[in-house]
Design an enzyme around this catalytic site. Structure first.
Site, PDB file in Angstrom:
ATOM      1  CB  THR A  12      87.147  87.511  58.943  1.00 33.89           C
ATOM      2  OG1 THR A  12      88.109  87.204  58.126  1.00 33.89           O
ATOM      3  CG2 THR A  12      88.277  87.818  60.316  1.00 33.89           C
ATOM      4  CD  GLU A  54      89.213  90.124  63.028  1.00 30.09           C
ATOM      5  OE1 GLU A  54      87.946  90.164  63.310  1.00 30.09           O
ATOM      6  OE2 GLU A  54      89.663  90.134  61.764  1.00 30.09           O
ATOM      7  CE  LYS A 102      88.143 112.707  52.369  1.00 31.28           C
ATOM      8  NZ  LYS A 102      89.491 112.228  52.773  1.00 31.28           N
ATOM      9  CD1 TRP A 150      85.701 112.486  57.048  1.00 32.88           C
ATOM     10  CD2 TRP A 150      85.402 110.727  55.631  1.00 32.88           C
ATOM     11  NE1 TRP A 150      86.738 112.132  56.846  1.00 32.88           N
ATOM     12  CE2 TRP A 150      86.727 110.977  55.980  1.00 32.88           C
ATOM     13  CE3 TRP A 150      84.978 109.584  54.965  1.00 32.88           C
ATOM     14  CZ2 TRP A 150      87.562 110.156  55.349  1.00 32.88           C
ATOM     15  CZ3 TRP A 150      85.856 108.661  54.272  1.00 32.88           C
ATOM     16  CH2 TRP A 150      87.085 109.231  54.619  1.00 32.88           C
TER      17      TRP A 150
END
Lengths: 526, 526
Positions: free
Chosen positions: B183, B329, B423, B428
């Site tokens: 990754t 992935e 936040k 949010w």
């Protein structure tokens, strides 16, 4: 080394689940006598399959239990395609056109415990049940029930109306059997081919690849090949996975039914045997102007090489003819061609080779003819009930019984069935090549060539012909000699009203040979 | 019940073998500096791969041995794609744009025994070899050799010139590891994802399905995404299977190189990150009239959502923009969209769900946002070297770290990365939605929004902007308020010359946050 991919199995239920969630609103059609009996979404198909799975479990169907189907192409049969394998049971699709003794043999071989039967096929079920002791339940695919002594009878519609949806299909080993189909048995008894979840999913992927068969989202497929034979060539599974529209013609579809469906519901692709396509053409011509074939962009003809005249006729109506090669043992698609003059090239993950009589591989040179052998994750490795080695396999490859050459680019050209070659005076004569040539004669609409025993030459070809206009034997001999050596000229040209066909619509050479060899032939070949 | 399908494994070598036999004459291009360095057929690719396999065996590479590649998109790298896994060894494609310490870490984690290195990347190899004791051989992908102390050096071209072709690739278990990719590690150290033969073949099939990504025979693909990262999104494997033409740009391709290749070799599809597509546009405009993009019918942009202006520009040149969602992935393709305003729908055999903070599945209603989770035969089940349970998995599903909603028809809409949500005062704020809106402002060419800590509100958004023309903060505040509540208005608009990017071209928010939080912000949000 740690670290790997998830070990998720390839399951038939995963195709359905994908369709329910991602193509849930896509509408399929199930017809009867040319009219839509039911339009149903993939979400509704999922609900039916989940209810059927639950209902069958109640009847004692478990992992490994065989469930036979004697059924046409319909929404109910399609629900069985997913509901039965979904719980690890095995759907044995029975070719309803086989003789009753072959059907009983197949049911006994498969040990079917339940039979799913279309109402019009109940007479067949009544005939075989006394001879098939494994059968305990008969489910009529409709809202009625059967009355067959010795078994319990159910209505499919009642069963699924009362059942609760199975919420989750179990996680099976992907090598679990999903369905069984018997070969059409032109020689001897039919043999059972066992498809697994893995092979079914891989085959669905393979026939949905772009550039090949390409079962595609949003397109619409009129399935004129039977769901009772080789899973309608895998189309129902692939269409479900891809969110294509299935148009299922229902019981005993007539050419007129097909014309009504095509005209009103405008499918993109028509899929079936050349014989069906020929009948549709005939009906269309008989009712000139009444129907509209313009939606059909592709006609996929399988089972045998389509006659050139039929291909041209469809081309004249804007439809390209495609074909491929395969057999019950190959799921069936092993090759695919965007045209119709050859059998195309192998699909990915399908290996083909031709071998000589000693089993030695021959080159891909377009000339070296030998028996075709195939190997793939979706080719059968052993038949149902096979307990020892089999002559059908050679060194891990399936022996197809076809004589073929392969071009350098992988294009397959089937020359003949081994058993249909004519061995005359030490030379091979191809019955298929003779037939194709004869069918190019304007007077001939159908031709079948078989070998008959001959004292001097061992075997000689005889041609059975359906003719549209008069033609003399001399004219036919000249026509054959215009392309082939004179020893290829058939010893006899027999005019018949129709060529005998097998239960799946192929020319029934066994029957022709049998009838032909009762007559004697004078030595005449040179 | 006896009778089953052949147990043929799904192997990377079967894709190559299919291409050799069925697409043997199809010509691919490997370029350097915008010129074709080598045109090569799939038959030649097969020969190279078979020679490489034999040569590596001579160097001691066996089943399970890891072979690293530090290489660009080329014919030689492609030969390694097939030659290394073909013998059961594992190709570790190393992202050459990672920092050297990450590369050394990855090589040590994978325990690479051999490194295949492009000549221009030898300085990187020289830098890491002293810190990577597993490395014993360095093979230069060209005709020269390296001179690196402590390892043996080889020339790729000499090795394969001297090796005999491996006649037959071994039959491996399909769950054998085929390749490893790490990754990109925007947070913490990179993690190794291990692809198997099975997952590679299934992914190749999935991205070749008609109606989806549809890697197709006869088409031509200019691969601007790196073969060193997630197998160039699986395109080399799928193109080989399908007999498509690969156009590989070679080392350090510049926008000008791409323009030369497109103009002269006319690929159908251009595949890469939005950043590359933007650079190609810029270069094209700077050299107005000199180049021809008319062959490009499709631009496949991955890695992040393409800016609308870029999509429109390509549309103006006749190219449709498509995209999908995935990650290292997921091989990477999990969804695909024929458009660019959402992430499309799951591919067959890919399951997606969104879950709330307690891990409970949320409905597909287009409104319920939660963490996206994925499950598929081509999604990683565990990372390289992972020895115990991992927070990356939840009940057998991969936790993606993305916040998403799913529409009733399965359409995925990624809202944000969890770690990129802001936040503020218990609410949010989506940095991605803010960025997309800001980039619609005519003065703004690029935008990145990050959260910075705030005494009163916990976190507040700050926007980094690349501007093309002058625009005041007041104008920008009004522009944000035109679409979002006022508490979404960033506390600061920071003008920069360029937005920091990671090694795979994604916005590097970790770096931005780090630089931004060193400055202090006065409470101003309301």
């Amino acid at each position: 080394m740690l670290g790997t991919m998830m070990d998720r199995p390839l399951l038939v239920s995963s195709l359905l689940q994908h369709a329910e969630r991602v193509h849930g609103d896509r509408v399929n059609l199930s017809c009867e006598a040319g009219e839509v009996r039911r339009a149903f979404t993939y979400r509704e198909l999922g609900s039916d399959a989940r209810r059927l799975a639950a209902a069958l479990s109640e009847l004692g169907v478990q992992h490994g239990t065989r469930v036979g189907s004697l059924a046409w192409n319909s929404d109910r049969h399609l629900a069985a395609y997913f509901g039965v394998p979904g719980i690890g049971a095995v759907l044995h699709t029975i070719n309803q056109r086989m003789p009753a003794e072959h059907i009983a043999y197949a049911v006994n071989q498969a040990e079917d415990r339940v039979l799913l039967v279309d109402a019009d096929l109940l007479p067949v079920a009544r005939q075989i049940v006394p001879a098939t002791p494994s059968v305990q339940h008969v489910v009529v695919l409709g809202d009625g029930e059967a009355d067959i002594p010795g078994v319990r009878s159910w209505s499919f519609d009642d069963l699924i109306a009362e059942a609760a949806e199975l919420a989750t299909f179990p996680e099976l080993d992907e090598r679990t059997a999903a369905s069984i189909c018997f070969t059409s048995g032109t020689t001897g008894l039919p043999k059972g081919v066992v498809y697994t979840h893995r092979s079914t999913v891989l085959h669905a992927l393979a026939i949905s690849l772009s550039g090949g068969v390409a079962i595609s989202p949003e397109r619409s497929y009129l399935v004129a090949c039977q769901m009772s034979h080789v899973n309608s060539w895998g189309v129902p599974h692939a269409a479900t996975m891809q969110g294509a529209r299935l148009v299922l013609p229902g019981p005993h579809p007539s050419p007129l039914d097909y014309l009504k469906i095509i005209t009103r519901h405008r499918p993109d692709m028509l899929i079936g045997a050349p014989a069906v396509m020929g009948l549709i053409r005939h009906e269309y011509l008989a009712r000139r102007g009444e129907f509209d074939l313009s939606s059909i962009r592709t006609v996929w003809m399988g089972g045998q090489t389509p006659p050139p005249a039929l291909v041209e006729w469809w081309a004249g109506h804007g439809a390209n003819t495609v074909n491929g090669w395969g057999m019950t043992e190959t799921h069936p698609m092993a090759t695919f061609s965007q045209g119709h003059t050859d059998q195309g090239r192998p699909l990915p993950l399908v290996e083909l080779r031709v071998v000589d009589e000693e089993g030695v591989e021959l080159p891909w040179d377009g000339r070296s003819a030998g028996e075709l052998e195939a190997r793939s994750p979706w080719v059968t490795g052993s038949y149902l009930g096979q307990t020892g080695p089999s002559e059908s396999f050679h060194d891990g490859w399936l022996r197809t019984g076809d004589v073929a050459v392969i071009e350098p680019d992988g294009t397959l050209r089937i020359k003949d069935r081994f058993k249909d070659l004519v061995k005359s005076g030490g030379e091979w004569i191809s019955s298929v090549e003779l037939e194709n040539h004869l069918m190019e004669h304007p007077a001939i609409t159908e031709a079948a060539v078989v070998a008959v025993p001959h004292e001097k030459w061992q075997e000689r070809p005889v041609a059975w012909l359906v003719t549209a206009t008069d033609v003399t034997d001399d004219e036919l001999r000249d026509f054959v000699r215009s392309k082939f050596p004179s020893y290829w000229v058939p010893d006899a040209f027999v005019r018949v009203d129709a060529i005998p066909k097998t239960s799946v619509g192929k020319v029934d050479k066994a029957t022709i040979r049998k009838q032909q060899t009762t007559s004697s032939l004078a030595p005449s070949a040179g």
